[in-house]
Enzyme design. Structure first.
Site: not given
Ligand SMILES: Cc1ncc(COP(=O)(O)O)c(C=O)c1O
Length: 311
Positions: A43, A256
């Site tokens: 991110k 993830s």
């Protein structure tokens, strides 16, 4: 003299081959380790790109407040990059995020607003928009902001091609869809046959950072027709994947990443040869407080329960 700045440490993350997890001769697994970014996740790339463009377009100036809804990683990235660029950060999150996330946000000095766990990231988005309307501030809006996708087109995709020029399959988690859309577009430009595969939590399963489309919200930046398929992963398989990654390769991936590894290995069963690139969005540090690494897992989970959807 070369001017160095913390923002220049974003990106150019390592690509490694997972040789100990190679599923069969001819099928090679590569992993882009996004946990190497300064706040520990992919991110950092999109927040830097979105802020720089908002600044360039005259929508924000240093000193302003920037607001975002996040399940953690985008919030942490905004808190740090906001500091580095001179912006105040307000982060709206559902209450069920991992405990390390608010701790990190406190270190970076971001203001945290909560919504109930059931509201999810969709509820957090509505609350963030409300906050921007009421108190003023620029909403970064990763689910709608085209610069999220562009950051991956310009950087993530280009970097992958430098290390692995022939990519047959790209497997990445689906949160906003930014990674899949931007990276996928770049890879398909070079090789239109590249398959872009999304990893989504199985409905009812929580996978930190990933989002089920079954809740009815399709991120506006996501074009489902662009994807070649998706694999629905249960949390048990994601945890098992994260442990396998550590046991076999010594790579400390987040939840993830475990899900992406599981999906990549599933996909590998269906092909005879090819290069599969996995995007590991973050590392395992934030999840140390959970029982992910210690909880006994059932010996044989029913693999046939995996759902692979093609279109
Ligand atoms: C840990 C983790 N993995 C994967 C993703 C998915 O990335 P994207 O938003 O680009 O779809 C995110 C972000 O939402 C994340 O925080």
């Amino acid at each position: 003299m070369h001017h160095l700045h913390v923002l220049h440490t974003i990106g150019r993350t390592p690509m490694v081959e997972l040789t100990h997890l190679q599923p069969k001769p001819g099928v090679r697994l590569f992993a882009k380790l996004e946990g190497w970014n300064p706040t520990g996740s992919i991110k950092d790339r999109i927040v830097k790109h979105m802020l720089q463009h908002a600044e360039r377009d005259g929508r924000i100036v240093p000193g302003d407040t920037v607001i975002e809804a996040s399940t953690g990683n985008t919030g942490i990235a905004l808190a740090m990059i906001g500091k580095a660029m001179g912006y105040r950060a307000k982060i709206v999150m559902p209450e069920n995020v991992y405990p390390e996330i608010p701790r990190a946000l406190a270190v970076y000095g971001a203001e945290v607003h909560w919504v109930p766990a059931e509201a999810g990231v969709t509820g957090a988005m509505a609350a963030a928009r409300q906050l921007a309307d009421d108190a003023g501030g620029f909403m970064l809006d990763q689910f709608r902001n085209p610069h999220n996708v562009r950051a991956h087109y310009v950087w993530t995709g280009a970097e992958i091609l430098e290390d692995v020029p022939a990519v047959d399959v790209l497997v990445a988690g689906l949160g906003t869809g930014g990674t899949l859309m931007g990276t996928g577009e770049r890879l398909k430009e070079v090789n239109p046959a590249t398959k872009v595969i999304a990893v989504e939590p199985h409905p009812g399963n929580q996978l930190q950072g990933l989002k089920s489309l079954a809740d009815g919200f399709i991120p506006p930046i996501l074009d489902l027709a662009f994807l070649d398929g998706k694999i629905l992963v249960r949390s048990g398989h994601a945890f098992r994947g994260a442990r396998l990654l550590m046991q076999r390769e010594g790579i400390f991936g987040g939840v993830s990443s475990g899900a992406v590894l599981h999906a990549g290995l599933k996909f590998a069963e269906r092909i005879g040869k090819g290069n599969i690139v996995l995007v590991f969005a973050d590392s395992g540090w934030k999840y140390l407080d959970t029982n992910l690494w210690s909880r006994p897992l059932p010996e044989h989970e029913e693999e046939e329960l995996d759902d692979i959807i093609w279109w």
